[in-house]
Design a protein around this motif. Sequence first.
Motif, PDB file in Angstrom:
ATOM      1  N   LEU A   1       0.832  -1.199   0.000  1.00  0.00           N
ATOM      2  CA  LEU A   1       0.000   0.000   0.000  1.00  0.00           C
ATOM      3  C   LEU A   1       0.873   1.257   0.000  1.00  0.00           C
ATOM      4  N   ILE A   2       1.971   1.204   0.716  1.00  0.00           N
ATOM      5  CA  ILE A   2       2.896   2.342   0.724  1.00  0.00           C
ATOM      6  C   ILE A   2       3.481   2.558  -0.662  1.00  0.00           C
ATOM      7  N   VAL A   3       3.873   1.470  -1.308  1.00  0.00           N
ATOM      8  CA  VAL A   3       4.442   1.578  -2.652  1.00  0.00           C
ATOM      9  C   VAL A   3       3.414   2.137  -3.629  1.00  0.00           C
ATOM     10  N   CYS A   4       2.198   1.609  -3.594  1.00  0.00           N
ATOM     11  CA  CYS A   4       1.138   2.115  -4.481  1.00  0.00           C
ATOM     12  C   CYS A   4       0.839   3.582  -4.173  1.00  0.00           C
TER      13      CYS A   4
ATOM     14  N   LEU B   1      11.446  14.503  -5.564  1.00  0.00           N
ATOM     15  CA  LEU B   1      12.817  14.049  -5.333  1.00  0.00           C
ATOM     16  C   LEU B   1      13.026  13.702  -3.866  1.00  0.00           C
ATOM     17  N   LEU B   2      12.556  14.535  -2.966  1.00  0.00           N
ATOM     18  CA  LEU B   2      12.678  14.245  -1.536  1.00  0.00           C
ATOM     19  C   LEU B   2      11.871  13.007  -1.159  1.00  0.00           C
ATOM     20  N   LEU B   3      10.720  12.844  -1.794  1.00  0.00           N
ATOM     21  CA  LEU B   3       9.889  11.674  -1.504  1.00  0.00           C
ATOM     22  C   LEU B   3      10.616  10.387  -1.863  1.00  0.00           C
TER      23      LEU B   3
ATOM     24  N   ALA C   1      11.856   7.477   0.841  1.00  0.00           N
ATOM     25  CA  ALA C   1      10.979   6.297   0.769  1.00  0.00           C
ATOM     26  C   ALA C   1      11.530   5.217  -0.148  1.00  0.00           C
ATOM     27  N   GLN C   2      12.822   5.263  -0.453  1.00  0.00           N
ATOM     28  CA  GLN C   2      13.373   4.305  -1.404  1.00  0.00           C
ATOM     29  C   GLN C   2      13.358   2.873  -0.870  1.00  0.00           C
ATOM     30  N   LYS C   3      13.396   2.684   0.443  1.00  0.00           N
ATOM     31  CA  LYS C   3      13.389   1.327   0.981  1.00  0.00           C
ATOM     32  C   LYS C   3      12.079   0.611   0.679  1.00  0.00           C
ATOM     33  N   TYR C   4      10.996   1.360   0.563  1.00  0.00           N
ATOM     34  CA  TYR C   4       9.714   0.737   0.267  1.00  0.00           C
ATOM     35  C   TYR C   4       9.643   0.264  -1.184  1.00  0.00           C
TER      36      TYR C   4
ATOM     37  N   ILE D   1       9.581  -5.199  -4.626  1.00  0.00           N
ATOM     38  CA  ILE D   1      10.065  -6.191  -5.581  1.00  0.00           C
ATOM     39  C   ILE D   1       9.525  -7.565  -5.232  1.00  0.00           C
ATOM     40  N   ASN D   2       9.446  -7.882  -3.945  1.00  0.00           N
ATOM     41  CA  ASN D   2       8.874  -9.140  -3.489  1.00  0.00           C
ATOM     42  C   ASN D   2       7.447  -8.887  -3.033  1.00  0.00           C
ATOM     43  N   LEU D   3       6.481  -9.381  -3.798  1.00  0.00           N
ATOM     44  CA  LEU D   3       5.081  -9.103  -3.491  1.00  0.00           C
ATOM     45  C   LEU D   3       4.616  -9.764  -2.199  1.00  0.00           C
TER      46      LEU D   3
END
Length: 303
Positions: free
Chosen positions: A219-222, A281-283, A287-290, A295-297
Motif C-alpha cells: 500500500l505504501i508503494v502504491c 525528489l525528496l519523496l 521512501a526508497q526502501k519501500y 520487488i517481493n510481493l
Amino acid sequence: MSNQAVNGLDNRPVANRTGKVKGSSNVSISKYVSYAFLLILCVIWIIPVIFGISTSFRSQTEVVSSGFRLFPETWVFENYVTILNNTSTAPILRWLGNSLFIATTHTILVVIVISITGFGYTRINFKGRDTLFFTLLGISFFPGVVNLIPSYKIIDSLGWVNTSWAMIIPGLAGMGNIFLVRQFMNGIPKELDESAKVDGASDFRIFAQIILPLVKPILIVCGLFSFTGSWNDFLWPVIVYTDVDKMPVTAGLLLLQDIYGNYRMIGQLMGSAILAIVPTLLLFIFAQKYFVQSINLNSGIKG
C-alpha cells in the motif's frame, strides 16, 4: 573413505596457489562490468540534471552569451527571487500548494479504494469475480488518451472543471495498483481469516485488523506511485484547468513557457522546473526502501 566422499571431493572447485577458487575471476569481471554500466547510466542521467540546476543560478547575460558550461561562472539567486516575487501572472508557490493538496488527497483515497477492492477480489466470493477482474485488467491496457474526450465530458457535466476534484477523482481505482494489492493479498494464508471467523470476527474486522497491517508495504508503494503520478501528470491538468490560481504546478509550467520562454529568461524557467521536482525528489530519497520491498510481493508475510 567412501566412493561418494571421494567423488564429492573431486567435484569441488580447485583452488590455485594463491588460494582463490577458479571461476571467481569471471564473477568479479562480470560484477565490475555491471558496476561500470550502471555508473555510465548514472552519469548520463545526472549531467542534464546538474546542468539544469546550474542554469537556474546563471545570470541572464551568461545564459545568452556563454556556450555549454556545466557550472556557472558566477552563482546568482536573482532568478529564484523573480520567480517567488511573481504572484500575479505566475504564482509558483500557489501552484505548488495546489499540487500538494491534489496529490496528497488523491493518494489517500487511492490507498483506501485499492485496499478495499483488493480485499473484495481475494477474500469475498461472488459470481464472476475473476472474470470481472481480468476483464477490467484487459481494458486498462488501452492507452489513457483514448478516454480524454469522454472523461472531459463527464468532468464538465459534474461541474468539476477548474476544481481539484477533476484531478483527485479520476484514476482512484487504477487496475495496476489493484493488481499489485490483489497479488499481495493472495500470498496471505486464508487460514488466518478462518480462525478469525471462528472467533466471531466480521469481514470488516478481518480486513481492518488482519489483512490491512499485512499489506502495508504494498500500500505504501502504491501510494508513492500514485503521489508521483498525480504530481507529474501534465496532459490532463492542461485540459481541465484554465484558471491560473487553481492550476497545479505542471500546468503552470506550460504557462511559464509563454512568460519566461524567450531565450533571455531561461534561468527563470529552469528555476521553476527545479522547484517543481523538489517534492518528488525528496519523496523518493526518504521512501526508497519501500520500493525495494515492493520487488517481493510477499514481503509483508512472515513465514
